[in-house]
Design an enzyme around this catalytic site. Structure first.
Site, short mmCIF file in Angstrom:
data_model
loop_
_atom_site.label_atom_id
_atom_site.label_comp_id
_atom_site.label_asym_id
_atom_site.label_seq_id
_atom_site.Cartn_x
_atom_site.Cartn_y
_atom_site.Cartn_z
N GLU A 87 0.81 -1.23 0.00
CA GLU A 87 0.00 0.00 0.00
C GLU A 87 0.84 1.27 0.00
O GLU A 87 0.82 2.02 0.97
CB GLU A 87 -1.01 -0.01 1.15
N PRO A 88 1.55 1.53 -1.10
CA PRO A 88 2.31 2.78 -1.18
C PRO A 88 1.41 3.99 -1.45
O PRO A 88 0.40 3.87 -2.15
CB PRO A 88 3.25 2.55 -2.36
N GLY A 89 1.76 5.11 -0.88
CA GLY A 89 1.04 6.36 -1.14
C GLY A 89 1.99 7.36 -1.79
O GLY A 89 1.88 7.69 -2.97
N TYR A 146 8.46 18.08 9.78
CA TYR A 146 9.44 16.98 9.73
C TYR A 146 10.83 17.46 9.33
O TYR A 146 11.70 16.64 9.04
CB TYR A 146 9.04 15.94 8.68
N CYS A 179 2.24 33.49 10.01
CA CYS A 179 2.82 34.25 11.11
C CYS A 179 3.59 33.31 12.06
O CYS A 179 3.20 33.13 13.21
CB CYS A 179 1.69 34.96 11.83
N GLU A 180 4.64 32.71 11.54
CA GLU A 180 5.47 31.76 12.30
C GLU A 180 6.88 31.86 11.75
O GLU A 180 7.07 31.73 10.52
CB GLU A 180 5.03 30.31 12.05
C1 LIG Z 1 -1.08 1.81 7.24
C2 LIG Z 1 -0.41 2.64 6.23
N1 LIG Z 1 -0.31 2.19 4.98
C3 LIG Z 1 0.25 2.91 4.00
C4 LIG Z 1 0.79 4.15 4.26
C5 LIG Z 1 1.42 4.89 3.15
O1 LIG Z 1 2.68 5.30 3.39
P1 LIG Z 1 3.52 5.94 2.24
O2 LIG Z 1 2.79 7.11 1.72
O3 LIG Z 1 4.79 6.32 2.88
O4 LIG Z 1 3.70 4.90 1.19
C6 LIG Z 1 0.73 4.67 5.56
C7 LIG Z 1 1.36 5.93 5.92
O5 LIG Z 1 2.49 5.93 6.41
C8 LIG Z 1 0.11 3.90 6.57
O6 LIG Z 1 0.00 4.35 7.81
N1 LIG Z 2 2.40 12.59 6.59
C1 LIG Z 2 3.69 11.97 6.55
C2 LIG Z 2 3.63 10.51 6.28
C3 LIG Z 2 2.75 9.77 7.22
C4 LIG Z 2 2.00 8.80 6.46
C5 LIG Z 2 0.79 8.26 7.12
N2 LIG Z 2 0.99 7.15 8.01
C6 LIG Z 2 4.61 12.68 5.59
O1 LIG Z 2 4.26 13.66 5.06
O2 LIG Z 2 5.72 12.29 5.40
#
Ligand SMILES: Cc1ncc(COP(=O)(O)O)c(C=O)c1O
Ligand SMILES: N[C@@H](CCCC[NH3+])C(=O)O
Length: 437
Positions: free
Chosen positions: A290-292, A334, A361-362
């Site tokens: 499950e990459p995002g 981060y 404003c930071e």
């Molecule tokens: C359960 C789960 N799956 C998938 C992802 C997707 O992560 P990424 O976008 O780094 O691939 C996340 C976020 O970290 C997550 O919490």
């Molecule tokens: N929001 C984070 C990643 C967390 C993904 C969700 N678990 C980022 O921008 O790097």
């Protein structure tokens, strides 16, 4: 500066995205503007399909839609036949509105609300990645009331530290997510599922963290999981039929980042699982990933208009833009490192070191620190920040009452709005005072 996508290029002094001139986009839609290359997204989704789903039998890639969520992206995911990971009823509702197949939606989250569980089940979303005992009780009760069944994948913590920043590590012991493997806690969760007539045990889920560059972390997590698979067989006589290996695949934000190759990660995951199952004489389970960020991160380029410039002799030059931490919280949160370019002076050779500052404003509202930019940057220029496709729009806020920027897709020389720019009207909760009751 390195363009992190093959779908952007520099022609003369100008940056182009999918063949569309960045300054034309800025003129047409205004700034700040999130531009997403549909060319890049399609390329990545196609990789998921061809180099994972079609390559290995009984697999399903899920797009982790927390990274970028809107009707248009769910429609694209649907077109490629991949599934999605959703973490709220809100994300599910948009996916369903986009016509997404509920059977390919996996519902995640460490505190799914009763109302969200009910919403998901009523809409045919039955694949849950279950996270804790409270959720199991809720699922059992609500699925029973609705006369349906929750197909539960159990999220287990592999006890591995990986990921780009403390805040985005999730695989180590001290995490809010998932069942611990200590004292066989996850086995108690599986027992509850097996004992319930309203839940079905589907398999195991691991997610070690985000922006991961460590191949061994994936291998090690899966090896640990093969131990869990044995424990489950020993305890219940059940062969685990589904393994979700999570996401987290890192991308390059600048030239110091060296991401892993997608096929190498998936090959290693498949090898560990395949060999372990073969040794036991079992058929390989269904495998999900499950990459995002890997799908959408490098597709995004945010365009800003340059405003005030403050030169502190011998110290630093602050170049302020018309957006900032409200549309990109990742640098303050981060300490993320972004690369960028003056989109209308991209071909110039003279460089200058500047810090790109937001308008909030930071003091910490800085997007790129000490960046070498080409050309004599000045008010009115269009500044482009690369690799903003993941966790920028979805983590945006209205801090300082800044309306959220529009999101525009580009593809084959054309552009279209997929999320409209907020207006001041969107910022007003109620026009009139509400009476106390
Ligand atoms: C359960 C789960 N799956 C998938 C992802 C997707 O992560 P990424 O976008 O780094 O691939 C996340 C976020 O970290 C997550 O919490
Ligand atoms: N929001 C984070 C990643 C967390 C993904 C969700 N678990 C980022 O921008 O790097």
């Amino acid at each position: 500066m390195v363009l992190q996508t093959q779908f952007a290029d520099i022609r003369g002094n100008d940056l182009y995205i999918d063949g569309v001139k960045a300054t034309d986009l800025a003129k047409k839609y205004g700034t700040p503007l999130y531009v997403m290359s549909e060319g890049h997204i399609r390329h990545q989704m196609n990789e998921l399909k061809e180099k994972f789903m079609d390559k290995y039998e009984n697999t399903l890639p899920l797009f982790a839609s927390k990274s970028f969520s809107c009707l248009a992206i769910y429609k694209l995911a649907s077109e490629y036949g991949i599934g999605i990971d959703c973490v709220s009823a809100g994300e599910i509702s948009i996916a369903l509105r986009a016509g997404f197949d509920p059977d390919k939606i996996y519902f995640h989250g460490n505190n799914k609300l009763p109302s969200e569980i009910e919403y998901a089940l009523k809409h045919g979303v039955t694949h849950f990645v279950v996270d804790n005992f409270y959720e199991l009780e809720l699922c059992d009760k609500i699925a029973g009331e609705l006369d349906t069944v929750v197909k539960a994948t159990v999220r287990v913590v592999p006890g591995i530290k990986a990921g780009g920043h403390n805040f985005i590590q999730t695989g180590h012991v001290d995490t809010k997510f998932g069942f611990s493997s200590h004292y066989g806690i996850y086995l108690k969760a599986i027992k509850k599922i097996l004992d319930s007539k309203n839940m079905e045990f589907e398999g195991l889920h691991a997610h070690i963290g985000s922006q991961v560059f460590d191949l061994y972390a994936y291998i090690s997590a899966m090896r640990t999981f093969m131990g869990f698979v044995d424990e489950i067989y020993k305890t219940f006589g059940v062969v685990v039929k589904k393994i979700n290996a999570g996401g987290g695949y890192g991308i390059a934000y600048n030239k110091l980042d060296h991401p892993l190759d997608f096929e190498t990660i998936t090959e290693e995951i498949m090898n560990v699982i395949g060999e372990a199952y073969e040794k036991r004489g079992w058929e390989r389970p269904m495998v999900l990933i499950e990459p995002g960020r890997w799908v959408v991160g490098n597709a995004g380029i945010t365009l800003y208009t340059v405003g005030a410039i403050k030169d502190i002799p011998d110290v630093r030059t602050y170049v302020s833009i018309d957006g900032g931490m409200a549309d990109n919280i990742r640098t303050p949160l981060y300490d993320a490192k972004y690369d960028g370019i003056v989109a209308n002076k991209a071909g110039e050779t003279k460089t200058k070191v500047v810090t790109i500052a937001g308008k909030c404003c930071e003091s910490g509202d800085l997007i790129c620190k000490d960046l070498h930019v080409t050309g004599n940057i000045e008010a009115g220029d269009i500044f482009a920040v690369f690799s903003t496709g993941a966790y920028n729009y979805t983590m945006s806020s209205n801090y300082n009452q800044l309306p959220k920027p529009a999101v525009v897709f580009t593809y084959e020389g054309k552009s279209k709005v997929v999320i409209r720019r907020q207006t001041f009207d969107d910022l007003v909760e109620y026009d009139e005072d509400q009476a106390y009751e």
